[in-house]
Design an enzyme around this catalytic site. Structure first.
Site, PDB file in Angstrom:
ATOM      1  N   GLY A  17       0.815  -1.212   0.000  1.00  0.00           N
ATOM      2  CA  GLY A  17       0.000   0.000   0.000  1.00  0.00           C
ATOM      3  C   GLY A  17       0.845   1.257   0.000  1.00  0.00           C
ATOM      4  O   GLY A  17       1.844   1.350   0.718  1.00  0.00           O
ATOM      5  N   SER A  18       0.437   2.231  -0.819  1.00  0.00           N
ATOM      6  CA  SER A  18       1.171   3.503  -0.889  1.00  0.00           C
ATOM      7  C   SER A  18       0.331   4.641  -0.332  1.00  0.00           C
ATOM      8  O   SER A  18       0.495   5.802  -0.704  1.00  0.00           O
ATOM      9  CB  SER A  18       1.569   3.801  -2.334  1.00  0.00           C
ATOM     10  N   GLY A  21      -0.360   5.006   5.574  1.00  0.00           N
ATOM     11  CA  GLY A  21       0.399   4.059   6.387  1.00  0.00           C
ATOM     12  C   GLY A  21       1.624   3.553   5.642  1.00  0.00           C
ATOM     13  O   GLY A  21       2.753   3.586   6.159  1.00  0.00           O
ATOM     14  N   VAL A  85      -1.847  -6.948  -4.690  1.00  0.00           N
ATOM     15  CA  VAL A  85      -1.444  -8.121  -3.890  1.00  0.00           C
ATOM     16  C   VAL A  85      -2.644  -9.049  -3.769  1.00  0.00           C
ATOM     17  O   VAL A  85      -3.717  -8.653  -3.306  1.00  0.00           O
ATOM     18  CB  VAL A  85      -0.935  -7.693  -2.497  1.00  0.00           C
ATOM     19  N   GLU A 180     -18.734  17.227   3.718  1.00  0.00           N
ATOM     20  CA  GLU A 180     -17.864  18.033   2.849  1.00  0.00           C
ATOM     21  C   GLU A 180     -18.381  18.022   1.406  1.00  0.00           C
ATOM     22  O   GLU A 180     -18.419  19.049   0.729  1.00  0.00           O
ATOM     23  CB  GLU A 180     -16.426  17.492   2.909  1.00  0.00           C
ATOM     24  N   ASP A 318      -6.249   1.788   8.195  1.00  0.00           N
ATOM     25  CA  ASP A 318      -7.672   1.441   8.089  1.00  0.00           C
ATOM     26  C   ASP A 318      -7.924  -0.065   8.145  1.00  0.00           C
ATOM     27  O   ASP A 318      -9.063  -0.496   8.270  1.00  0.00           O
ATOM     28  CB  ASP A 318      -8.237   1.980   6.757  1.00  0.00           C
ATOM     29  N   GLN A 330      -3.999  10.138  10.417  1.00  0.00           N
ATOM     30  CA  GLN A 330      -2.977  10.184  11.470  1.00  0.00           C
ATOM     31  C   GLN A 330      -2.750   8.799  12.097  1.00  0.00           C
ATOM     32  O   GLN A 330      -1.630   8.462  12.457  1.00  0.00           O
ATOM     33  CB  GLN A 330      -3.378  11.181  12.558  1.00  0.00           C
TER      34      GLN A 330
HETATM   35  C1  FAD Z   1     -13.110  10.679   0.952  1.00  0.00           C
HETATM   36  C2  FAD Z   1     -12.286  10.500   2.192  1.00  0.00           C
HETATM   37  C3  FAD Z   1     -12.028  11.579   3.010  1.00  0.00           C
HETATM   38  C4  FAD Z   1     -11.244  11.420   4.154  1.00  0.00           C
HETATM   39  N1  FAD Z   1     -10.982  12.510   4.926  1.00  0.00           N
HETATM   40  C5  FAD Z   1     -10.170  12.392   6.009  1.00  0.00           C
HETATM   41  C6  FAD Z   1      -9.830  13.518   6.806  1.00  0.00           C
HETATM   42  O1  FAD Z   1     -10.286  14.627   6.567  1.00  0.00           O
HETATM   43  N2  FAD Z   1      -8.976  13.323   7.856  1.00  0.00           N
HETATM   44  C7  FAD Z   1      -8.456  12.095   8.141  1.00  0.00           C
HETATM   45  O2  FAD Z   1      -7.660  11.977   9.079  1.00  0.00           O
HETATM   46  N3  FAD Z   1      -8.781  11.009   7.426  1.00  0.00           N
HETATM   47  C8  FAD Z   1      -9.613  11.120   6.374  1.00  0.00           C
HETATM   48  N4  FAD Z   1      -9.942  10.020   5.630  1.00  0.00           N
HETATM   49  C9  FAD Z   1      -9.452   8.715   6.053  1.00  0.00           C
HETATM   50  C10 FAD Z   1      -7.999   8.508   5.646  1.00  0.00           C
HETATM   51  O3  FAD Z   1      -7.815   8.861   4.299  1.00  0.00           O
HETATM   52  C11 FAD Z   1      -7.644   7.052   5.897  1.00  0.00           C
HETATM   53  O4  FAD Z   1      -7.819   6.780   7.261  1.00  0.00           O
HETATM   54  C12 FAD Z   1      -6.215   6.760   5.475  1.00  0.00           C
HETATM   55  O5  FAD Z   1      -6.056   6.956   4.109  1.00  0.00           O
HETATM   56  C13 FAD Z   1      -5.837   5.337   5.845  1.00  0.00           C
HETATM   57  O6  FAD Z   1      -4.532   5.089   5.426  1.00  0.00           O
HETATM   58  P1  FAD Z   1      -4.093   3.616   4.997  1.00  0.00           P
HETATM   59  O7  FAD Z   1      -2.661   3.696   4.673  1.00  0.00           O
HETATM   60  O8  FAD Z   1      -4.557   2.651   6.012  1.00  0.00           O
HETATM   61  O9  FAD Z   1      -4.959   3.311   3.702  1.00  0.00           O
HETATM   62  P2  FAD Z   1      -5.014   4.109   2.329  1.00  0.00           P
HETATM   63  O10 FAD Z   1      -4.531   5.489   2.455  1.00  0.00           O
HETATM   64  O11 FAD Z   1      -6.410   3.880   1.826  1.00  0.00           O
HETATM   65  O12 FAD Z   1      -3.998   3.326   1.414  1.00  0.00           O
HETATM   66  C14 FAD Z   1      -4.217   2.013   0.995  1.00  0.00           C
HETATM   67  C15 FAD Z   1      -3.209   1.694  -0.073  1.00  0.00           C
HETATM   68  O13 FAD Z   1      -3.225   0.305  -0.338  1.00  0.00           O
HETATM   69  C16 FAD Z   1      -3.321   0.067  -1.720  1.00  0.00           C
HETATM   70  N5  FAD Z   1      -3.957  -1.237  -1.872  1.00  0.00           N
HETATM   71  C17 FAD Z   1      -5.184  -1.625  -1.472  1.00  0.00           C
HETATM   72  N6  FAD Z   1      -5.369  -2.936  -1.722  1.00  0.00           N
HETATM   73  C18 FAD Z   1      -4.231  -3.376  -2.289  1.00  0.00           C
HETATM   74  C19 FAD Z   1      -3.802  -4.635  -2.782  1.00  0.00           C
HETATM   75  N7  FAD Z   1      -4.579  -5.721  -2.722  1.00  0.00           N
HETATM   76  N8  FAD Z   1      -2.571  -4.724  -3.326  1.00  0.00           N
HETATM   77  C20 FAD Z   1      -1.759  -3.644  -3.403  1.00  0.00           C
HETATM   78  N9  FAD Z   1      -2.110  -2.435  -2.939  1.00  0.00           N
HETATM   79  C21 FAD Z   1      -3.323  -2.308  -2.385  1.00  0.00           C
HETATM   80  C22 FAD Z   1      -4.137   1.251  -2.231  1.00  0.00           C
HETATM   81  O14 FAD Z   1      -3.967   1.425  -3.625  1.00  0.00           O
HETATM   82  C23 FAD Z   1      -3.485   2.365  -1.404  1.00  0.00           C
HETATM   83  O15 FAD Z   1      -2.263   2.745  -1.972  1.00  0.00           O
HETATM   84  C24 FAD Z   1     -10.730  10.150   4.475  1.00  0.00           C
HETATM   85  C25 FAD Z   1     -10.993   9.063   3.652  1.00  0.00           C
HETATM   86  C26 FAD Z   1     -11.757   9.235   2.516  1.00  0.00           C
HETATM   87  C27 FAD Z   1     -12.026   8.055   1.615  1.00  0.00           C
END
Ligand code: FAD
Length: 479
Positions: A17-18, A21, A85, A180, A318, A330
């Protein structure tokens, strides 16, 4: 294909994931004596909190989605691989990803899984065709096309009822994303599009914000929820609470009231921001490690964010469930940095059984409602209105990755907030129809596997149901 190993080799860290996190975890390993392979299904790091501004024509894709390999260009110990993946093998310590028909198996010594979450329709995935969610760049561009396309069709229509349906926009889910988005659709119609059509008056568009909960922004509660609600109503957004969506089709949706009665809203453009479902990779990890997954598919991790019996495998952001931490950027960023620190400490000989548990430092959360108005909660401090908006502006600029993204975003904001213009108002037919066409194509394939490719996390586990308010949305769809 297998990624070649050369001997003697360094400790291999694979990051899936990019997003927040994955990227922050990778960057925190920049000075470590390790080789990092970041595998992600997109070529970019996506700043999801500003997706709704791409959907409503304020920002461009490039502003919020820099190419991951450009971001990591100077980090010589990191390699970026494009791939979805499909399989994590904990016993053999490998990750298998697919890009088109090419499979790549990457071995790891330590693994950070940060595959995020997709939209959940609470078992009603058929709603997605008519009410897309907003999780990816494709989603945002599709939505932009749907929103602007509805105005264009209304201009061409001579039928009163059809026009009313085309000019009714429904956002399902009154969490921060829904609030929003509803605010921005209202501003788009009231300010940006004002005077640009000849047969219709775009300022008369109906924007409806629906939720099964009893208030907007229920996670903020009390004063901030009330302020958000008042600001939205001043913008002309109709707020309908205690309303559960029971059906969605091309021309509208059916809503069930608390008293059990049902009614229909005619609307062509519907948006779903009501629930989340963690990446299906979580289920794989749980099956192999004996960890549990919660109702939204999140893996219940140990206090050091690892899986039982696998102190080298971290699940963050997430995808993880720990101490009811919310799905916020965060949480993911701090999780990524924490995992990197534990990997470095293990290389220095630290005993993984004596790790300090992960501690989340709450820097607050915020949602913007309209131009110059936002609500923010930092500990006990509650800010709203213009001050909240300035705080929102500052924080979002701070965390956007890359100087050029910050600069271009600032310029686009200046244009959108201080004039009636918006820079990104182009939309194409392909943006609107490509997802559905692709889904139909996949369904027609011999194995009919619609979970491959872009929609894998979206489809997720059909039975996963996020309790109201657990994602950034808060509505539960019944039926
Ligand atoms: C519309 C929206 C608005 C938001 N607004 C806020 C806000 O105002 N403040 C806040 O704190 N949070 C906000 N969030 C939540 C926040 O964006 C998430 O909590 C955060 O992005 C989680 O980070 P992560 O690294 O867990 O997942 P993500 O940032 O979702 O990254 C997941 C990564 O994994 C990759 N991936 C997924 N499945 C696979 C796979 N099988 N193989 C390879 N790669 C894969 C995806 O392409 C992506 O690069 C918002 C979310 C959304 C959708």
């Amino acid at each position: 294909m297998s990624v070649e190993q050369t001997e003697p080799r360094r400790h291999r860290v694979v990051v899936i994931g990019s997003g927040f996190g994955g990227l922050f975890g990778t960057q925190a390993l920049a000075r470590a004596d390790v080789d990092v392979t970041l595998v992600a299904r997109t070529t970019h790091h996506l700043f999801q909190p500003l997706l709704y501004q791409v959907a409503t024509g304020i920002l461009s894709v490039g502003d919020i989605a820099p190419a991951t390999r450009m971001v990591l260009r100077k980090q010589k110990n990191a390699q970026v691989l494009l791939g979805d993946v499909e399989r994590i093998d904990l016993e053999n310590r490998t990750v298998t990803s697919r890009f088109l028909e090419r499979y790549t198996t990457t071995p790891f010594d330590s693994l950070i899984v940060a595959a995020g979450a997709g939209q959940s329709y609470f078992g009603n995935d058929q709603f997605a065709e008519f009410a897309p969610g907003m999780k990816t760049i494709d989603d945002a561009l599709e939505l932009r096309g749907r929103i602007l396309g509805a105005f264009e069709q209304a201009e061409l229509s001579h039928d009163h009822d059809e026009r009313a349906r085309l000019l009714t926009f429904v956002v399902v889910g009154a969490g921060p994303t829904g609030v929003e988005l509803a605010g921005q659709i209202a501003e788009l119609s009231r300010r940006t599009l004002k005077g640009t059509f000849r047969n219709i008056d775009p300022t008369e568009a109906r924007v409806v914000l629906l939720d099964g909960a009893s208030d907007v922004l229920p996670v903020y509660g009390g004063k901030l929820s009330r302020k958000a609600r008042n600001t939205l109503e001043r913008l002309g957004v109709e707020i309908q609470l205690g309303a559960m969506v029971t059906d969605v089709d091309a021309d509208g949706l059916v809503v069930k009231e608390k008293d059990g009665s049902q009614r229909r809203i005619e609307s062509q453009c519907k948006v779903w921001s009501a629930g989340v479902s963690a990446s299906p990779l979580g289920k794989q990890l749980a099956e192999q490690s004996g960890a549990q997954v919660d109702r939204a598919g999140r893996v219940e991790v140990l206090p050091d964010l690892t899986l039982p019996g696998h102190p080298n495998v971290f699940v963050i952001g997430d995808m993880m469930s720990l101490n009811k931490l919310p799905g916020l950027a965060q949480v993911a960023m701090q999780g990524g940095k924490y995992a990197a620190r534990q990997i470095i400490a293990s290389l220095d000989g630290a005993d993984p059984t004596h790790r300090e548990p992960f501690k989340y430092f709450d820097k607050g959360s915020m949602a913007t409602i309209s131009r110059f108005s936002a609500v923010a909660k930092v500990g006990k401090l509650e800010i709203s209105g213009f001050l909240g908006w300035v705080a929102w502006l500052f924080i979002h600029l701070l965390y956007l990755v890359g100087f050029s993204s910050k600069l271009s975003t600032l310029l686009s904001w200046a244009q959108a907030f201080f004039s009636t213009g918006r820079n990104e108002m182009a939309a194409t037919e392909q943006q609107v129809f490509a997802r559905i066409a692709l889904e139909h194509m996949r369904a027609d394939e011999p194995d009919g596997d619609s979970q491959n490719g872009e929609s894998a996390t979206k489809d997720g586990d059909r039975s996963a149901q996020a309790p109201a308010g657990q994602g950034r949305g808060g509505t539960q769809a019944a039926g």
